[in-house]
Design an enzyme around this catalytic site. Structure first.
Site, PDB file in Angstrom:
ATOM      1  N   ASP A  34       0.834  -1.210   0.000  1.00 15.02           N
ATOM      2  CA  ASP A  34       0.000   0.000   0.000  1.00 15.02           C
ATOM      3  C   ASP A  34       0.864   1.254   0.000  1.00 15.02           C
ATOM      4  OD1 ASP A  34       0.816  -0.165   2.619  1.00 15.02           O
ATOM      5  OD2 ASP A  34      -1.186  -0.055   3.501  1.00 15.02           O
ATOM      6  N   SER A  35       2.199   1.084   0.061  1.00 12.52           N
ATOM      7  CA  SER A  35       3.109   2.220  -0.150  1.00 12.52           C
ATOM      8  C   SER A  35       2.879   2.838  -1.525  1.00 12.52           C
ATOM      9  CB  SER A  35       4.570   1.775  -0.009  1.00 12.52           C
ATOM     10  OG  SER A  35       4.851   0.720  -0.905  1.00 12.52           O
ATOM     11  N   ASP A  73      -1.104  -6.041  -0.359  1.00  8.63           N
ATOM     12  CA  ASP A  73      -1.479  -5.434   0.924  1.00  8.63           C
ATOM     13  C   ASP A  73      -2.976  -5.193   0.977  1.00  8.63           C
ATOM     14  OD1 ASP A  73       0.736  -5.175   2.524  1.00  8.63           O
ATOM     15  OD2 ASP A  73       1.202  -3.116   1.905  1.00  8.63           O
ATOM     16  N   LYS A 103      -1.234  -9.349   2.657  1.00  7.34           N
ATOM     17  CA  LYS A 103      -0.482  -8.925   3.841  1.00  7.34           C
ATOM     18  C   LYS A 103      -1.333  -7.923   4.606  1.00  7.34           C
ATOM     19  CE  LYS A 103       3.304  -6.056   3.633  1.00  7.34           C
ATOM     20  NZ  LYS A 103       2.837  -4.881   4.415  1.00  7.34           N
ATOM     21  N   GLU A 105      -1.378  -5.525   8.559  1.00  6.83           N
ATOM     22  CA  GLU A 105      -0.507  -4.995   9.615  1.00  6.83           C
ATOM     23  C   GLU A 105      -1.063  -5.265  11.016  1.00  6.83           C
ATOM     24  OE1 GLU A 105       0.190  -0.820   8.915  1.00  6.83           O
ATOM     25  OE2 GLU A 105       0.963  -1.183   6.891  1.00  6.83           O
ATOM     26  N   GLU A 172       9.483  -4.260  10.255  1.00  9.88           N
ATOM     27  CA  GLU A 172       9.920  -2.969   9.725  1.00  9.88           C
ATOM     28  C   GLU A 172      10.464  -2.079  10.847  1.00  9.88           C
ATOM     29  OE1 GLU A 172       7.086  -1.100   7.105  1.00  9.88           O
ATOM     30  OE2 GLU A 172       8.299   0.720   6.917  1.00  9.88           O
TER      31      GLU A 172
HETATM   32  O1  KIV Z   1       3.554  -1.108   1.599  1.00  6.96           O
HETATM   33  C1  KIV Z   1       4.728  -1.537   1.524  1.00  6.96           C
HETATM   34  O2  KIV Z   1       5.473  -1.249   0.581  1.00  6.96           O
HETATM   35  C2  KIV Z   1       5.208  -2.392   2.599  1.00  6.96           C
HETATM   36  C3  KIV Z   1       6.685  -2.666   2.678  1.00  6.96           C
HETATM   37  C4  KIV Z   1       7.387  -1.518   3.313  1.00  6.96           C
HETATM   38  C5  KIV Z   1       6.974  -3.925   3.386  1.00  6.96           C
HETATM   39  O3  KIV Z   1       4.440  -2.822   3.412  1.00  6.96           O
END
Ligand code: KIV
Length: 245
Positions: A34-35, A73, A103, A105, A172
């Site tokens: 989600d970055s 994510d 994924k 969090e 992280e």
């Molecule tokens: O969203 C993302 O890019 C991430 C990485 C930093 C692991 O979760």
């Protein structure tokens, strides 16, 4: 790979082109993180990205890959409003893309409940502890688990994620020694970013590695000054234009 001590490489991708770069590099796994809210959509945090936008980018990444597995994510608020809604959101990634899993969090009790439900329903889940950007309003972007109490808490949560059925865990921006302890204690592979070398693998935001992002995270250095190289090359092209005859 963990058992054989082969380092696991994970890179993020946000579209077909970045997926092709990651695959050509030979990574083991591509993460549609989600970055991409910050890398590709111009937001200042990951919070605003929607489920629809994540699905659209995941489909583009998918089209850029030929054989590398992909994990997506779950964006903010797609899994925090109850297990049914989380199941529906995760299920869309599985039905609408070729992703291997999702994924998410944290490891609060309600998150663990969601993870167990997804795993029991056949959706592989990757965990994420330490700096969790979806909690930026509460935790900021600072290094996490820096005192013994917080370290004990994180150790406990990591074990709970393993028990809930996560197949891997992203760590992280936490102390290297804590990541090393988790690598030794857990059966699942721990994938670090800003967590030192004593992990089973490493993940990076590809745009950070290539020096393309405006604000470089302190724990993830760039391999090249990408922004400068690109803008100088494009400036050169603009300057090379000639008036028509
Ligand atoms: O969203 C993302 O890019 C991430 C990485 C930093 C692991 O979760």
């Amino acid at each position: 790979m963990k058992q054989e001590r082969v380092p696991i490489s994970v890179l993020t991708a946000w579209d077909a082109m970045s997926a092709q770069w990651a695959e050509a590099a030979g990574v083991d796994l591509v993460l549609v993180g989600d970055s991409l809210a910050m890398v590709a959509l111009g937001h200042t945090t990951t919070l605003p990205v929607t489920l629809e936008a994540m699905l659209q980018h995941a489909a583009a990444v998918d089209r850029g890959l030929t054989h590398t597995p992909m994990v997506c994510d779950l964006p903010f608020l797609s899994y925090q409003c109850g297990a049914d809604r989380a199941m529906a959101a995760a299920g869309r990634f599985i039905k609408e893309t070729n992703c291997l899993g999702v994924k998410l969090e944290g490891a609060e009790p309600e998150t663990l409940e969601v993870i167990s439900r997804l795993v029991r329903s056949g959706i592989p889940v990757m965990g994420h502890l330490g700096l969790t950007p979806q909690s930026v309003r509460q935790l900021g972007y600072r290094r996490q688990a820096t005192d013994p109490v917080a370290q004990e808490r994180l150790l406990g949560k990591a074990h709970e994620l393993e028990q809930a059925g996560c197949f891997a865990l992203v760590l992280e921006h936490i102390p290297d020694t804590l990541a090393g302890q988790l690598r030794r204690e857990l059966q699942l592979p721990v994938i670090g970013i800003g967590a030192g070398n004593n992990c089973d693998g490493q993940v990076r935001v590809t745009a950070d590695l290539l020096g393309l992002t405006a604000a470089q995270p302190p724990f993830s250095s760039a391999l090249l000054p990408g922004r400068q190289l690109f803008s100088e090359a494009l400036k050169g092209w603009v300057a090379s234009l000639q008036p028509g005859e």
